[in-house]
Design a protein around this motif. Structure first.
Motif, PDB file in Angstrom:
ATOM      1  N   ASP A   9      -3.030  -6.924 -12.960  1.00  0.00           N
ATOM      2  CA  ASP A   9      -1.740  -6.777 -12.293  1.00  0.00           C
ATOM      3  C   ASP A   9      -0.788  -7.821 -12.915  1.00  0.00           C
ATOM      4  OD1 ASP A   9       0.149  -6.449 -10.030  1.00  0.00           O
ATOM      5  OD2 ASP A   9      -0.593  -8.415  -9.405  1.00  0.00           O
ATOM      6  N   GLU A  11       2.820  -9.059 -11.183  1.00  0.00           N
ATOM      7  CA  GLU A  11       3.492  -9.907 -10.175  1.00  0.00           C
ATOM      8  C   GLU A  11       2.477 -10.611  -9.277  1.00  0.00           C
ATOM      9  OE1 GLU A  11       6.554  -7.907  -7.698  1.00  0.00           O
ATOM     10  OE2 GLU A  11       5.479  -8.896  -6.065  1.00  0.00           O
ATOM     11  N   ASP A 185      -3.343  -9.934  -6.934  1.00  0.00           N
ATOM     12  CA  ASP A 185      -3.058 -10.853  -5.818  1.00  0.00           C
ATOM     13  C   ASP A 185      -2.926 -10.097  -4.498  1.00  0.00           C
ATOM     14  OD1 ASP A 185      -0.687  -9.562  -6.678  1.00  0.00           O
ATOM     15  OD2 ASP A 185       0.535 -11.059  -5.643  1.00  0.00           O
ATOM     16  N   VAL A 186      -3.236  -8.794  -4.493  1.00  0.00           N
ATOM     17  CA  VAL A 186      -3.034  -7.989  -3.281  1.00  0.00           C
ATOM     18  C   VAL A 186      -4.370  -7.398  -2.810  1.00  0.00           C
ATOM     19  CG1 VAL A 186      -1.903  -5.919  -2.359  1.00  0.00           C
ATOM     20  CG2 VAL A 186      -0.639  -7.462  -3.860  1.00  0.00           C
TER      21      VAL A 186
HETATM   22 MG   LIG Z   1       0.788  -8.219  -7.717  1.00  0.00          MG
END
Ligand SMILES: [Mg+2]
Ligand SMILES: CSCCC(=O)C(=O)COP(=O)(O)O
Length: 227
Positions: A9, A11, A185-186
């Motif tokens: 990923d 962001e 990060d999700v």
């Molecule tokens: Mg992300």
């Protein structure tokens, strides 16, 4: 099974959330209206404006109304493919003019270079369009990082919280899902990738933990040989 490919990923993972929210989105907000007014008749732009009309259910929206819809979607961080495609086109102007430089964490740059040297195939999966992905890595503060990557995936492969998207990507890469390591990060994205059979590692840049997933604060803590 040993990992053969690493899918990351952007962001919050390779790049700061603040770069996206405080630099890229404001740039799009400022420049998108003029860009659309002056490029609306170009086929690539016209196709995305038509897609905005379809997605919003406002088939008769004129250009000014379409701009209003898009600005609303930017404000609420909607991951709509047509918005992402148009944002990529607008950011391309900013990168070309030297007004934008992609942020990539130094630990991500170092690890991606090391993994590439070790023979892992590296891929990107972001809600940002493929053009936007190539720009952030191609015009990054660390120089052109695009030679590191073997391919890019965006929401045209499906949304990031859907299991089928990761199955499609594994198939497109030509590597069984169990041999792919996905970084994000999700939590919901990690859940979906794991359900598709991928190995996953969370990036908690602020030191937080992502659900039940193994979470690290930096790419320096990831060793793909452990999976
Ligand atoms: Mg992300
Ligand atoms: C490719 S940089 C632009 C980031 C962006 O538009 C975005 O929506 C980020 O989504 P991600 O899936 O990378 O969290």
């Amino acid at each position: 099974m040993p990992i053969k490919a690493i899918l990351t990923d952007i962001e919050g993972t390779t790049s700061a959330v603040s770069f996206v929210f405080d630099v890229l989105f404001p740039y799009a907000r400022e420049h998108l209206p003029a860009y659309i007014r002056s490029h609306a008749s170009e086929p690539a732009v016209a196709a995305q404006l038509e897609a905005v009309r379809g997605e919003s259910g406002e088939a008769d929206a004129d250009i000014e109304r379409v701009i209003e819809i898009l600005l609303g979607w930017i404000a609420s961080d909607r991951k709509v493919t047509s918005l992402k495609a148009l944002q990529g086109m607008v950011w391309a102007q900013g990168y070309r003019a030297g007004q934008l430089k992609g942020h990539v964490y130094p630990d991500a740059v170092a690890a991606l270079r090391e993994w590439k040297g070790q023979g892992y195939a590296l891929y990107v999966y972001s809600s940002g369009s493929i053009q936007a992905q190539q720009l952030i890595f191609g015009c990054s503060e660390a120089g052109d990082l695009t030679p590191l990557f073997s391919g890019y995936f965006d929401t045209t492969s499906g949304h990031k919280r859907e299991v089928a998207s990761y199955q499609r990507i594994a198939e497109a890469i030509g590597v069984p899902a169990v041999e792919v390591l996905f970084l994000s990060d999700v939590v919901e994205e990690l859940d979906a990738a794991q359900q598709a059979g991928m190995c996953v590692c969370g990036l908690g840049r602020d030191g937080g933990v992502l659900g039940k997933h193994e979470t690290v604060a930096s790419f320096a803590q990831i060793d793909p040989r452990r999976y």
